[in-house]
Scaffold this motif. Structure first.
Motif, PDB file in Angstrom:
ATOM      1  N   VAL A 114     -30.369  -3.948 -15.426  1.00 40.70           N
ATOM      2  CA  VAL A 114     -30.991  -4.394 -14.171  1.00 40.70           C
ATOM      3  C   VAL A 114     -32.519  -4.409 -14.265  1.00 40.70           C
ATOM      4  CG1 VAL A 114     -29.039  -3.760 -12.703  1.00 40.70           C
ATOM      5  CG2 VAL A 114     -30.808  -2.058 -13.134  1.00 40.70           C
ATOM      6  N   GLY A 115     -33.014  -4.872 -15.426  1.00 41.80           N
ATOM      7  CA  GLY A 115     -34.453  -4.991 -15.600  1.00 41.80           C
ATOM      8  C   GLY A 115     -35.172  -3.691 -15.902  1.00 41.80           C
ATOM      9  N   GLU A 116     -34.434  -2.626 -16.190  1.00 43.82           N
ATOM     10  CA  GLU A 116     -35.051  -1.329 -16.452  1.00 43.82           C
ATOM     11  C   GLU A 116     -34.594  -0.782 -17.797  1.00 43.82           C
ATOM     12  OE1 GLU A 116     -34.214   1.316 -13.242  1.00 43.82           O
ATOM     13  OE2 GLU A 116     -35.309   0.131 -11.754  1.00 43.82           O
ATOM     14  N   PHE A 117     -35.390   0.143 -18.328  1.00 44.87           N
ATOM     15  CA  PHE A 117     -35.064   0.850 -19.562  1.00 44.87           C
ATOM     16  C   PHE A 117     -35.112   2.345 -19.256  1.00 44.87           C
ATOM     17  CE2 PHE A 117     -36.685  -3.261 -20.726  1.00 44.87           C
ATOM     18  CZ  PHE A 117     -35.860  -3.669 -21.784  1.00 44.87           C
ATOM     19  N   PRO A 118     -34.061   2.859 -18.616  1.00 47.75           N
ATOM     20  CA  PRO A 118     -34.110   4.240 -18.116  1.00 47.75           C
ATOM     21  C   PRO A 118     -34.218   5.271 -19.233  1.00 47.75           C
ATOM     22  CG  PRO A 118     -31.888   3.359 -17.993  1.00 47.75           C
ATOM     23  CD  PRO A 118     -32.773   2.212 -18.351  1.00 47.75           C
ATOM     24  N   LEU A 147     -26.637  16.132 -28.546  1.00 49.69           N
ATOM     25  CA  LEU A 147     -27.273  14.832 -28.728  1.00 49.69           C
ATOM     26  C   LEU A 147     -28.290  14.875 -29.863  1.00 49.69           C
ATOM     27  CD1 LEU A 147     -27.761  11.923 -27.694  1.00 49.69           C
ATOM     28  CD2 LEU A 147     -29.433  12.872 -26.093  1.00 49.69           C
ATOM     29  N   GLY A 148     -28.967  15.988 -30.005  1.00 45.45           N
ATOM     30  CA  GLY A 148     -29.972  16.117 -31.054  1.00 45.45           C
ATOM     31  C   GLY A 148     -31.366  15.718 -30.626  1.00 45.45           C
ATOM     32  N   TYR A 149     -31.528  15.348 -29.341  1.00 45.52           N
ATOM     33  CA  TYR A 149     -32.830  14.951 -28.816  1.00 45.52           C
ATOM     34  C   TYR A 149     -32.992  15.513 -27.405  1.00 45.52           C
ATOM     35  CZ  TYR A 149     -32.606  11.489 -32.597  1.00 45.52           C
ATOM     36  OH  TYR A 149     -32.479  10.877 -33.807  1.00 45.52           O
ATOM     37  N   GLN A 150     -34.245  15.811 -27.054  1.00 48.46           N
ATOM     38  CA  GLN A 150     -34.545  16.261 -25.705  1.00 48.46           C
ATOM     39  C   GLN A 150     -34.687  15.091 -24.740  1.00 48.46           C
ATOM     40  OE1 GLN A 150     -35.122  19.729 -24.595  1.00 48.46           O
ATOM     41  NE2 GLN A 150     -33.891  19.915 -26.454  1.00 48.46           N
ATOM     42  N   CYS A 151     -34.876  13.893 -25.297  1.00 51.38           N
ATOM     43  CA  CYS A 151     -35.141  12.726 -24.462  1.00 51.38           C
ATOM     44  C   CYS A 151     -34.693  11.460 -25.192  1.00 51.38           C
ATOM     45  CB  CYS A 151     -36.637  12.665 -24.145  1.00 51.38           C
ATOM     46  SG  CYS A 151     -37.151  11.253 -23.155  1.00 51.38           S
ATOM     47  N   VAL A 152     -33.979  10.583 -24.491  1.00 51.45           N
ATOM     48  CA  VAL A 152     -33.551   9.302 -25.057  1.00 51.45           C
ATOM     49  C   VAL A 152     -33.784   8.202 -24.028  1.00 51.45           C
ATOM     50  CG1 VAL A 152     -31.828  10.246 -26.649  1.00 51.45           C
ATOM     51  CG2 VAL A 152     -31.168   9.650 -24.305  1.00 51.45           C
ATOM     52  N   GLN A 153     -33.889   6.969 -24.532  1.00 51.11           N
ATOM     53  CA  GLN A 153     -34.099   5.822 -23.660  1.00 51.11           C
ATOM     54  C   GLN A 153     -33.041   4.766 -23.926  1.00 51.11           C
ATOM     55  OE1 GLN A 153     -37.891   3.784 -24.073  1.00 51.11           O
ATOM     56  NE2 GLN A 153     -37.811   3.121 -21.938  1.00 51.11           N
ATOM     57  N   LEU A 154     -32.490   4.202 -22.854  1.00 51.36           N
ATOM     58  CA  LEU A 154     -31.500   3.141 -22.997  1.00 51.36           C
ATOM     59  C   LEU A 154     -32.196   1.865 -23.465  1.00 51.36           C
ATOM     60  CD1 LEU A 154     -28.534   2.432 -20.635  1.00 51.36           C
ATOM     61  CD2 LEU A 154     -29.858   0.547 -21.589  1.00 51.36           C
ATOM     62  N   GLU A 155     -31.709   1.308 -24.565  1.00 48.76           N
ATOM     63  CA  GLU A 155     -32.349   0.140 -25.162  1.00 48.76           C
ATOM     64  C   GLU A 155     -31.634  -1.163 -24.815  1.00 48.76           C
ATOM     65  OE1 GLU A 155     -34.233  -0.609 -29.488  1.00 48.76           O
ATOM     66  OE2 GLU A 155     -32.025  -0.462 -29.476  1.00 48.76           O
ATOM     67  N   SER A 156     -30.282  -1.158 -24.854  1.00 53.99           N
ATOM     68  CA  SER A 156     -29.550  -2.398 -24.623  1.00 53.99           C
ATOM     69  C   SER A 156     -28.131  -2.103 -24.145  1.00 53.99           C
ATOM     70  CB  SER A 156     -29.498  -3.237 -25.902  1.00 53.99           C
ATOM     71  OG  SER A 156     -28.797  -2.535 -26.922  1.00 53.99           O
ATOM     72  N   ARG A 157     -27.465  -3.156 -23.701  1.00 56.93           N
ATOM     73  CA  ARG A 157     -26.086  -3.057 -23.219  1.00 56.93           C
ATOM     74  C   ARG A 157     -25.267  -4.182 -23.838  1.00 56.93           C
ATOM     75  NH1 ARG A 157     -28.980  -6.017 -19.730  1.00 56.93           N
ATOM     76  NH2 ARG A 157     -28.010  -7.818 -18.721  1.00 56.93           N
ATOM     77  N   CYS A 182     -26.350  -0.140 -10.137  1.00 56.79           N
ATOM     78  CA  CYS A 182     -25.212  -0.899  -9.627  1.00 56.79           C
ATOM     79  C   CYS A 182     -25.416  -2.368  -9.995  1.00 56.79           C
ATOM     80  CB  CYS A 182     -25.100  -0.738  -8.111  1.00 56.79           C
ATOM     81  SG  CYS A 182     -23.615  -1.459  -7.374  1.00 56.79           S
ATOM     82  N   SER A 183     -24.347  -3.026 -10.428  1.00 57.47           N
ATOM     83  CA  SER A 183     -24.401  -4.441 -10.733  1.00 57.47           C
ATOM     84  C   SER A 183     -23.091  -5.083 -10.292  1.00 57.47           C
ATOM     85  CB  SER A 183     -24.653  -4.658 -12.237  1.00 57.47           C
ATOM     86  OG  SER A 183     -24.924  -6.024 -12.509  1.00 57.47           O
ATOM     87  N   ARG A 184     -22.828  -6.307 -10.736  1.00 58.61           N
ATOM     88  CA  ARG A 184     -21.653  -7.014 -10.257  1.00 58.61           C
ATOM     89  C   ARG A 184     -21.060  -7.893 -11.346  1.00 58.61           C
ATOM     90  NH1 ARG A 184     -23.471 -10.934  -5.610  1.00 58.61           N
ATOM     91  NH2 ARG A 184     -22.029 -12.442  -6.526  1.00 58.61           N
ATOM     92  N   VAL A 185     -19.758  -8.134 -11.225  1.00 59.34           N
ATOM     93  CA  VAL A 185     -19.043  -9.053 -12.096  1.00 59.34           C
ATOM     94  C   VAL A 185     -18.120  -9.872 -11.201  1.00 59.34           C
ATOM     95  CG1 VAL A 185     -17.187  -7.391 -12.572  1.00 59.34           C
ATOM     96  CG2 VAL A 185     -17.629  -9.259 -14.178  1.00 59.34           C
ATOM     97  N   GLU A 186     -17.893 -11.122 -11.545  1.00 60.63           N
ATOM     98  CA  GLU A 186     -17.121 -11.991 -10.659  1.00 60.63           C
ATOM     99  C   GLU A 186     -16.221 -12.915 -11.442  1.00 60.63           C
ATOM    100  OE1 GLU A 186     -20.489 -15.430  -9.947  1.00 60.63           O
ATOM    101  OE2 GLU A 186     -20.692 -13.503  -8.900  1.00 60.63           O
ATOM    102  N   ASP A 187     -15.219 -13.466 -10.739  1.00 58.93           N
ATOM    103  CA  ASP A 187     -14.339 -14.452 -11.354  1.00 58.93           C
ATOM    104  C   ASP A 187     -15.154 -15.648 -11.827  1.00 58.93           C
ATOM    105  OD1 ASP A 187     -12.178 -12.885 -10.735  1.00 58.93           O
ATOM    106  OD2 ASP A 187     -11.609 -14.024  -8.946  1.00 58.93           O
ATOM    107  N   ASP A 188     -14.623 -16.330 -12.842  1.00 59.64           N
ATOM    108  CA  ASP A 188     -15.247 -17.570 -13.268  1.00 59.64           C
ATOM    109  C   ASP A 188     -15.092 -18.607 -12.156  1.00 59.64           C
ATOM    110  OD1 ASP A 188     -15.194 -20.352 -14.548  1.00 59.64           O
ATOM    111  OD2 ASP A 188     -15.902 -19.106 -16.202  1.00 59.64           O
ATOM    112  N   PRO A 189     -16.176 -19.292 -11.766  1.00 54.36           N
ATOM    113  CA  PRO A 189     -16.075 -20.291 -10.692  1.00 54.36           C
ATOM    114  C   PRO A 189     -15.005 -21.348 -10.934  1.00 54.36           C
ATOM    115  CG  PRO A 189     -18.373 -19.840 -11.209  1.00 54.36           C
ATOM    116  CD  PRO A 189     -17.557 -19.141 -12.254  1.00 54.36           C
ATOM    117  N   ALA A 190     -14.624 -21.543 -12.210  1.00 53.98           N
ATOM    118  CA  ALA A 190     -13.586 -22.527 -12.521  1.00 53.98           C
ATOM    119  C   ALA A 190     -12.199 -22.046 -12.134  1.00 53.98           C
ATOM    120  CB  ALA A 190     -13.631 -22.884 -14.001  1.00 53.98           C
TER     121      ALA A 190
END
Length: 320
Positions: free
Chosen positions: A280-284, A250-260, A296-304
């Motif tokens: 989920v509101g965090e930057f691990p 990786l080239g680093y001892q420590c990294v932080q998740l910025e975006s998805r 853990c998160s969720r994905v669902e069918d379009d209500p339409a």
């Protein structure tokens, strides 16, 4: 000696059909003990003593046959309670469900194995379900179909299903013996992650899982149909596990998740982009000292009415 032979003959005549089941379940629990004592001792400590033989008659056979039929398909289930009669229902063991746990937006689901005296029969329309594992928070449960219309007998009778009463949707997991042995094999093979003595309900390999390695970071994603959600459209939970495997690469001892960034695919070949900061509101932060993060998160069918058929994505990390 003659009296002992006669007693054994009477016992064998009545319970000969259970000998193979006892051997199969005994071997499965031996493998479970060997694995759990190292990987998650709290789960093993939560298992209650098995029901015993009294005056030549098996207590689990006598008690459990009052709610299930004396079918060869059910004998593995009965013998499992003979070896360990479920999990203790003490507060300190509630989060250590034998059949796995997950947490999603603060909601914790932990499937605990019920003792013989807590088994329940639930009527679901024309189906009768014997509940043997239950989450006291989500009401999600594992059960065995002990009664169903003739049209479903060959396909579902005595099968283990994962179900939630509000949705009437279920996942068929096969006969109890095969289900339990396969589950123990999966645990022993490392197919379910264990963190803080908690078994993950979602496997880390096999169908509905994906693993990628990028510059020393391993990402594993598992998707699971949510039987405990609204019946109007399908909902899936997905679990993401990020692990720093090789900091040198990786080239680093420590990294932080910025975006998805997610790309959700629908059945009509359309797709939707979903971007956001963090997860989920965090930057691990992943580091050599703390290389593991899961959410853990969720994905669902379009209500339409559009059905989700897949999703893919990427994460952006920066030096921490």
């Amino acid at each position: 000696m003659g009296r002992n032979k006669l007693a054994f003959s009477v016992w064998y005549t009545q319970y000969a059909g259970f000998t193979d089941s006892y051997t199969r379940m005994h071997r499965a629990f031996n493998r479970l003990e060997k694995w759990a004592c190292k990987a998650c001792p709290h789960v093993w400590q939560s298992l209650a003593p098995g029901l015993v033989w009294v005056s030549g008659e098996s207590v689990p056979v006598r008690e459990l046959l009052s709610v299930v039929s004396d079918s060869p398909d059910m004998r593995d289930f009965i013998m499992a309670h003979h070896i360990h009669d479920g999990q203790r229902r003490r507060q300190r063991f509630l989060e250590y469900g034998l059949f796995g746990s997950y947490e999603c937006y603060g909601e914790v689901c932990s499937l605990s194995w019920l003792s013989s005296r807590m088994l329940q029969i639930v009527d679901m329309g024309r189906f009768r379900i014997l509940v043997f594992a239950w989450c006291h928070v989500t009401r999600n449960y594992l059960g065995i179909v002990v009664g169903c219309p003739i049209a479903y007998t060959q396909r579902l009778l005595h099968h283990v299903i994962q179900l939630q009463p509000q949705s009437y949707r279920f996942v068929d997991k096969g006969l109890f013996g095969s289900f339990f042995v396969s589950y123990v094999d999966a645990l022993s093979s490392g197919h379910h992650d264990v963190h803080d003595n908690v078994i993950s309900l979602m496997p880390n390999t096999g169908p509905h899982t994906s693993t990628s390695y990028t510059r020393g970071i391993k990402i594993t994603i598992t998707a699971m149909f949510c039987a405990d959600e609204t019946p109007r459209y399908r909902v899936y939970r997905y679990q993401v596990t990020l692990e720093l495997i090789d900091s040198v690469q990786l080239g680093y001892q420590c990294v932080q998740l910025e975006s998805r960034h997610w790309l959700v695919h629908y059945a009509n070949h359309e797709y939707v982009h979903a971007n956001g900061a963090g997860v989920v509101g965090e930057f691990p932060v992943l580091s050599v000292e703390r290389p593991f993060y899961r959410y853990c998160s969720r994905v669902e069918d379009d209500p339409a009415g559009l059905e989700v058929v897949g999703f893919e994505g990427q994460f952006t990390v920066v030096p921490g």
